[in-house]
Design an enzyme around this catalytic site. Structure first.
Site, mmCIF file in Angstrom:
data_model
loop_
_atom_site.group_PDB
_atom_site.id
_atom_site.type_symbol
_atom_site.label_atom_id
_atom_site.label_comp_id
_atom_site.label_asym_id
_atom_site.label_seq_id
_atom_site.Cartn_x
_atom_site.Cartn_y
_atom_site.Cartn_z
ATOM 1 N N GLU A 83 0.823 -1.208 0.000
ATOM 2 C CA GLU A 83 0.000 0.000 0.000
ATOM 3 C C GLU A 83 0.860 1.263 0.000
ATOM 4 O O GLU A 83 0.446 2.313 -0.470
ATOM 5 C CB GLU A 83 -0.914 0.008 1.236
ATOM 6 N N HIS A 130 7.530 -27.033 0.448
ATOM 7 C CA HIS A 130 6.779 -28.073 -0.262
ATOM 8 C C HIS A 130 5.678 -27.443 -1.100
ATOM 9 O O HIS A 130 4.679 -28.086 -1.404
ATOM 10 C CB HIS A 130 6.225 -29.068 0.753
ATOM 11 N N LYS A 136 -12.931 2.353 -1.635
ATOM 12 C CA LYS A 136 -13.877 2.673 -0.559
ATOM 13 C C LYS A 136 -15.041 3.496 -1.120
ATOM 14 O O LYS A 136 -16.211 3.254 -0.818
ATOM 15 C CB LYS A 136 -13.180 3.472 0.545
HETATM 16 O O1 PA5 Z 1 -3.302 1.584 5.806
HETATM 17 C C1 PA5 Z 1 -4.349 2.097 5.483
HETATM 18 O O2 PA5 Z 1 -4.487 3.329 5.435
HETATM 19 C C2 PA5 Z 1 -5.570 1.256 5.170
HETATM 20 O O3 PA5 Z 1 -5.268 -0.084 4.970
HETATM 21 C C3 PA5 Z 1 -6.578 1.373 6.309
HETATM 22 O O4 PA5 Z 1 -5.999 0.902 7.490
HETATM 23 C C4 PA5 Z 1 -7.862 0.576 6.021
HETATM 24 O O5 PA5 Z 1 -8.404 0.936 4.789
HETATM 25 C C5 PA5 Z 1 -8.888 0.812 7.127
HETATM 26 O O6 PA5 Z 1 -9.126 2.191 7.252
HETATM 27 P P1 PA5 Z 1 -9.779 2.794 8.550
HETATM 28 O O7 PA5 Z 1 -8.868 2.550 9.691
HETATM 29 O O8 PA5 Z 1 -9.971 4.238 8.246
HETATM 30 O O9 PA5 Z 1 -11.090 2.093 8.747
#
Ligand code: PA5
Length: 463
Positions: free
Chosen positions: A292, A321, A430
């Site tokens: 990410e 394996h 989202k």
């Molecule tokens: O690292 C990130 O920003 C994302 O993976 C968020 O953690 C994830 O989308 C969840 O978002 P939130 O904590 O706002 O619910």
């Protein structure tokens, strides 16, 4: 002498893996880039943009969390984390690394009063229904975690579980909830204020995937009895160890440099392979952190370039394996990071069976031999690999490891010249979900989505 984690990168170098390796001169060239990158990271830190670097020093908060856990744990049996992605993966990583492998099956005494932990990390209806089958809501704490306070998966699971809770305990439902969210905005913040629910803050300058040392990761860890002060101490010590421009002394910068060089040497796949089930959750957490943060469309003089190594997780010896054949003889497109543990919590002897060669040895020796064998096989086939060794698995060493990888991500962002701290691709997903689920304000998006869906549903492409 504290337990210090070590990074061994000999098998990344030309001396050992031949032409596929890195030359010592290449590292020298990068040394000046490390100084620039560190300067930039420190400037961003001073500007208050890199909150994750401050988390290891928030000992007061750790105490408050530990006190809350101590008091509340007495009344409950189970702890459910309602969150997704960065609001769940760190919790799973800590639990897997630092608690008994069959934690939830241990009696309360065996857990020394720590609560059983459940982290569904999805909205799969079968997972939620299954969870509701086995937990007694009357004995359960629900920690609703969302930095934005609006993520559909988190809020939906909260509604489902709150409904269950209200059916079982009525008006007392709010005493079973802990909210972890932004300090001032979002649905969950409003809820916490309206109902007076116990709550913690996710600092605005800490992104989800960098939040494991904030209340996001610390609260569930404290409720299962993990020593969160030691975890932070390990992270702080790693931060201090990395406060140098000298590449050979800065493990976070070194990790990032190696990954960066291999990426541009046509090795875009970064495999993390712990030889320890306890650290498999860390590999999963790293997969999100690396993907990410570094998988980005970057602008280069008006043109878009698409960047990002692909993190993959594997488990030793299990994946010997399954995956290792590919790693040893498949495309030359990977760099493997082993996570190695010197001393396991247990020693399991293999009993003698006649004159079988395994009799009288131990599972510890066998797993070590398998790790060594895989490392040797990769190296002799010219496959670059590095090893991060933990003297043992403890809150202190895991704190070092997680923080090293977070800081390495910041360095990699600098080297790739991209913003490692945003996630526009995730946000797009989202928003499209909000549109499809009919959230107010997303009507135009909904029309676009429906038009797009109509196109993809053309029957002639359906087999
Ligand atoms: O690292 C990130 O920003 C994302 O993976 C968020 O953690 C994830 O989308 C969840 O978002 P939130 O904590 O706002 O619910």
């Amino acid at each position: 002498m504290p337990d210090i984690i070590r990074l061994n990168y000999a098998n990344c170098m030309k001396d050992l893996v031949g032409e596929n390796g890195i030359a010592a001169e290449e590292l020298k060239v990068l040394e000046s880039k490390v100084a620039e990158a560190r300067k930039s990271i420190m400037e961003q830190k001073v500007a208050g943009k890199l909150g994750f670097m401050e988390l290891p020093y928030n000992r007061g908060l750790a105490k408050k969390i530990a006190d809350t856990a101590r008091t509340m744990s007495k009344k409950f049996e189970n702890f459910v984390v309602i969150g997704i992605g960065g609001s769940a993966l760190g919790n799973i990583a800590l639990q897997q690394a630092l608690r008994h492998p069959q934690w939830n099956l241990l009696p309360r005494k065996g857990r020394k009063g720590g609560l059983r932990l459940f982290v569904p990390d999805n909205v799969d209806p079968d997972v939620l229904a299954g969870l509701m089958d086995v937990i007694d809501a009357r004995k359960t704490v629900f920690n609703v975690i969302s930095k934005s306070g609006t993520t559909a998966e988190c809020i939906a699971n909260y509604f489902v579980l709150r409904n269950l809770l209200e059916k079982k305990v009525g008006k007392k439902a709010k005493d079973h909830i802990i909210i972890t969210t932004d300090a001032s905005k979002g649905y969950l913040r409003e809820l916490a204020a309206k109902e007076g629910i116990v709550n913690f803050e996710v600092p605005g300058n800490v992104g989800g995937r960098f939040s494991v040392m904030s209340p996001v990761g610390l609260v569930s860890a404290a409720f299962t009895g993990i020593d969160i002060k030691e975890l932070l101490a390990g992270a702080a010590d790693m931060n201090e160890r990395c406060a140098t421009d000298r590449l050979s002394e800065n493990p976070a910068a070194l990790y990032a440099v190696l990954q960066f060089l291999f990426y541009w040497q046509k090795r875009p796949i970064s495999v993390m392979m712990p030889y320890s089930n306890a650290l498999y959750g860390v590999a999963d957490w790293y997969r999100q952190l690396w993907a990410e943060s570094l998988g980005k469309k970057a602008d280069r003089g008006g043109n878009s370039v698409f960047l990002g190594p692909t993190p993959v997780k594997a488990l030793g010896a299990t994946d010997q394996h399954s995956q290792v054949q590919l790693y040893i003889e498949g495309p030359q497109d990977k760099v493997i990071t082993f996570l190695s543990v010197e001393k396991f919590n247990n020693a399991v002897k293999i009993p003698k069976f006649g004159d079988h060669y395994l009799g009288g040895r131990s599972l510890n020796e066998l797993l070590k031999a398998e790790e060594e064998a895989t490392r040797l096989a990769l190296t002799s086939e010219g496959r670059p690999n590095l090893t991060v060794t933990l003297p043992k698995i403890s809150p202190y060493t895991v704190g070092q490891l997680l923080y090293m990888l977070e800081l390495a991500t910041a360095y990699a962002g600098e080297f790739f010249n991209l913003n490692a701290f945003d996630q526009p691709g995730v946000e797009l997903g989202k928003q499209l979900t909000y549109a499809l689920m009919g959230r107010a304000g997303f009507e135009d998006r909904k029309k676009e989505v429906e038009a797009q869906l109509a196109k993809t549903k053309v029957q002639s492409y359906l087999v």
